[in-house]
Enzyme design. Structure first.
Site, PDB file in Angstrom:
ATOM      1  CB  CYS A  41      -0.901  -0.018   1.244  1.00 29.64           C
ATOM      2  SG  CYS A  41      -2.170   1.261   1.222  1.00 29.64           S
ATOM      3  CG  MET A  79      -1.740  -2.517   4.541  1.00 33.18           C
ATOM      4  SD  MET A  79      -2.810  -1.198   3.938  1.00 33.18           S
ATOM      5  CE  MET A  79      -3.703  -2.038   2.645  1.00 33.18           C
ATOM      6  CG  HIS A  81      22.077 -18.683   8.153  1.00 35.81           C
ATOM      7  ND1 HIS A  81      23.259 -18.900   7.485  1.00 35.81           N
ATOM      8  CD2 HIS A  81      22.042 -19.600   9.160  1.00 35.81           C
ATOM      9  CE1 HIS A  81      23.912 -19.905   8.066  1.00 35.81           C
ATOM     10  NE2 HIS A  81      23.194 -20.357   9.090  1.00 35.81           N
ATOM     11  CB  THR A 129      24.016 -15.547   5.049  1.00 38.48           C
ATOM     12  OG1 THR A 129      24.256 -16.379   6.183  1.00 38.48           O
ATOM     13  CG2 THR A 129      23.102 -14.403   5.475  1.00 38.48           C
ATOM     14  CG  HIS A 133      23.253 -15.379  10.481  1.00 36.76           C
ATOM     15  ND1 HIS A 133      24.194 -14.891  11.365  1.00 36.76           N
ATOM     16  CD2 HIS A 133      23.320 -16.723  10.597  1.00 36.76           C
ATOM     17  CE1 HIS A 133      24.814 -15.911  11.952  1.00 36.76           C
ATOM     18  NE2 HIS A 133      24.286 -17.030  11.505  1.00 36.76           N
TER      19      HIS A 133
END
Lengths: 387, 288
Positions: A166, A181, A286, A311, A337
């Protein structure tokens, strides 16, 4: 006329026919896009989206031609509990969930969204699709007051996972977004996902993890405040927001939404696609004990996926996708992480994975025991035991 | 530094029991040798007069030893495989004199005013004091002992279990699969299922009722510190047995048993990696 309007705002959906019918009866409620829809001679499919972390059934690749895929989003302003201590906010949601539902189409399809703002709501809302081109992602064409609805159609020209949110203007933009939103549109290549060499990639399950940062004001004693209405809390909330330090960073709307009884599930050997969105702020997904086999970190499938990641980075205002095949059973934590945010603020999910253990991948050669065999210690005891 | 010293280096001295000392005693070929404990007699004469107010001795009940069913505390392995903690018939080695209520906010505040305890933010004075760590609890015990000229301390886990009676949960994760993945999943389900059916807001003292020993609020929404250290017991088919204590982590008792680092005040942030942590941390004392 009134009766019909009530009927579709209650169930949050309506047929194509009723849009046209209402378009004739209530011209001010219908956008020009709805009228132009008849010019497209394409098959239509109406999808009932599912609340995250689940995703509506869909084909991963398709040999058919483009179509118009219809969704409806009903804005629901509601109280949302964020944690086990009962901290709550006046959330703003698409279809009642935080994040809003994920909508899946294929490249070249048309996404046709009916945005409904029931008269019971307090605020004007719209929707900006990052997957769309023009008019502020549709935000400029979709602003609906309570009691209004609109239909927007856009062509899915680019593949990937894209935020929608939004964006009703000014301070309302960040406020509505951090009130819940946002959601994701996934545009799949018509031939499906591929690795960097063009070999097909498939998934057995797909989960949508939507990360949200919340900014809940506190009282003088440090306790979280609650307000009679969203408007009452607005000034205090904006003050917390402007310091940029969230009080909660969570997946799917609350601490623990994807842990315990709500943990995500998979089996050893299954491949899972995890779509991760953050509409406002950076994150670092991660998988503890696992990896990202193929990761579209920026979320756009026309780029080759990176492989074997530990990651990955989700830029605020974007979504990414990670494909992983589970090779070992047990509990996996899927988290951001930044471990402070994961553990202290809530951004942790867990996977329960069933299947046989693979000793080759990992073995506990020696369990935790005394260093050397002669070191012994006895705790205090105040009892005797019968053996 | 020896291993014993390493694992015990965080042990707090004072009139709290010196677990490290016992940890260095020779070990008999049983899991638990009954070790005679004599609390250091460092008790000062009552100082109540200095406060200008008499500190009343807490209400206690004396329980005579008798056999009871007890699940040993700590982690157990045999030949490297995790085992459920053994369930034994135990009997305390002396009469147990224990407070019938948890220490309240009002009680604790007296200690704070007398500079015997650290200030802890709290709500209502007739509620159990919560957000206290093991060190706060032992500091309170030391202060109360000085005030009253009698030795008060945290109960051992065995003493807590005996006093709690039917409110002691002998529930324990069963011996399960050896497969690490399977076991991890079983433990996860086990932890999920034993969440407390209460909200976290402390109730006024007595709010969870008395048990058959006339002692209130065991296994409500306030878990209690014990003096028992976290121990890892390892045994081998050859008969070799070791028990390594980490006294920086103590047994916490309540609706379920858990283990907490002694500096933790808010269990939600210091507890288990998975499963339900305790809702609140408080304590009650025994009189030696």
């Amino acid at each position: 006329m009134i009766t019909e309007k009530s009927a579709f705002t209650e169930n949050g959906s309506m047929s194509r026919r009723s849009v046209v019918l209402l378009g004739a009866l209530l011209p001010t409620l219908c956008s020009s896009a709805a009228a132009m829809a008849d010019e497209l001679d394409l098959p239509r499919e109406r999808i009932a989206p599912m609340a995250p972390p689940f995703v509506h059934p869909h084909e991963q690749s398709t040999s058919k031609g483009p179509k118009i895929v219809e969704f409806s989003l009903t804005v629901e302003e509601k109280r949302l509990t964020l944690d086990d201590q009962g901290t709550s906010i006046h959330a703003m949601t698409f279809n009642g969930s935080v994040p809003g539902p994920m909508m899946v189409v294929h490249e070249g399809d048309y996404v046709e969204v009916t945005l409904i703002n029931p008269g019971t709501n307090s605020f004007a809302h719209n929707v900006d699709f990052h997957a769309a081109t023009g008019a502020l992602g549709g935000g400029a064409l979709t602003l609906v007051n309570p009691g209004e609805q609109t239909v927007l159609r856009f062509k899915a020209t680019r593949t990937g996972v894209f935020i929608y949110h939004c964006a009703p203007g000014g301070d309302m933009i960040p406020w509505h977004v951090v009130s819940g939103m946002s959601g994701v549109v996934m545009v799949l290549p018509r031939k499906g996902l591929t690795d960097r060499n063009g070999n097909p990639l498939h998934y057995d399950r797909v989960y949508y993890v939507g990360e949200n940062d919340f900014y809940v004001p506190r009282d003088e004693k440090g306790k979280f405040k609650s307000y009679a209405s969203a408007a009452d809390g607005y000034a205090d909330t904006m003050e917390v927001m402007r310091k940029l330090v969230p009080t909660h960073v969570v997946f799917n709307g609350r601490v623990g939404a994807l842990t315990g009884k709500n943990a995500l599930t998979a089996r050893v050997g299954e491949t899972v696609l995890i779509v991760h969105s953050e509409a406002n702020r950076d994150s670092r997904p991660h998988m503890i004990g696992g990896h990202g086999d193929y990761v579209w970190e920026t979320g756009k499938f026309s780029n080759p996926p990176e492989t074997d990641l530990e990651t990955w980075f989700i830029r605020g205002g974007s979504a990414g996708a990670a494909l992983y095949t589970f090779r070992q059973p047990g509990i996996y934590a899927y988290l951001t992480h930044n471990l402070i945010e994961a553990v202290e603020l809530g951004a942790t999910a867990q996977f329960k994975v069933e299947g046989p253990w693979n000793d080759d991948l990992m073995t506990q050669v020696e369990p935790p025991e005394a260093i050397g065999t002669q070191v012994r210690a006895v705790p205090r005891t105040t009892a005797q035991y019968d053996h | 530094m020896t291993t014993d010293e390493a694992v015990c280096r965080r042990q707090v001295s004072g009139d709290a029991f010196d677990a490290c000392h016992v940890a260095r005693l020779s070990f008999e070929p049983r899991y638990f040798a009954a070790v005679a404990i004599v609390l250091a007699s460092t008790l000062a004469p009552p100082l109540a007069s200095q406060l200008g107010a008499v500190i009343e001795a807490p209400a206690v009940v004396a329980l005579q030893p008798r056999p009871f069913s007890y699940r040993l505390a700590g982690e157990f392995t045999r030949d490297g495989r995790p085992l459920s903690a053994p369930l034994r018939i135990a009997q305390l080695d002396r009469t147990l004199t224990i407070m019938i209520h948890q220490v309240t906010v009002a009680d604790y505040e007296r200690c704070v005013r007398d500079r015997g305890c650290l200030r802890i933010p709290h709500d209502s004075s007739d509620q159990p004091v919560v957000k206290v760590n093991w060190q706060d609890a032992t500091a309170y015990a030391a202060w109360l002992s000085r005030q009253l000229g009698a030795a008060y301390r945290l109960p051992t886990d065995e003493e807590w279990a005996f006093a709690a009676g039917s409110r002691f949960s002998v529930d324990e994760f069963p011996d399960g699969a050896v497969d690490p993945g399977r076991r991890m999943l079983q433990l996860y389900e086990f932890e999920i299922d034993r969440g407390a059916p209460f909200d976290a807001a402390p109730r006024a003292i007595g709010g969870f009722g008395a048990n058959e020993n006339g002692i209130f609020d065991f296994a409500g929404n306030v878990w209690e510190w014990t003096d028992t250290c976290y121990v890892h017991h390892a045994s081998r088919a050859t008969g070799a047995e070791t028990a390594i204590a980490n006294c920086g982590v103590r047994v916490v008792e309540g609706r379920h048993r858990t283990y907490m680092s002694d500096f933790i005040r808010d269990p939600r942030t210091g507890g288990c990696a998975v499963g339900k942590p305790p809702l609140n941390l408080g304590f009650r004392l025994v009189r030696a």
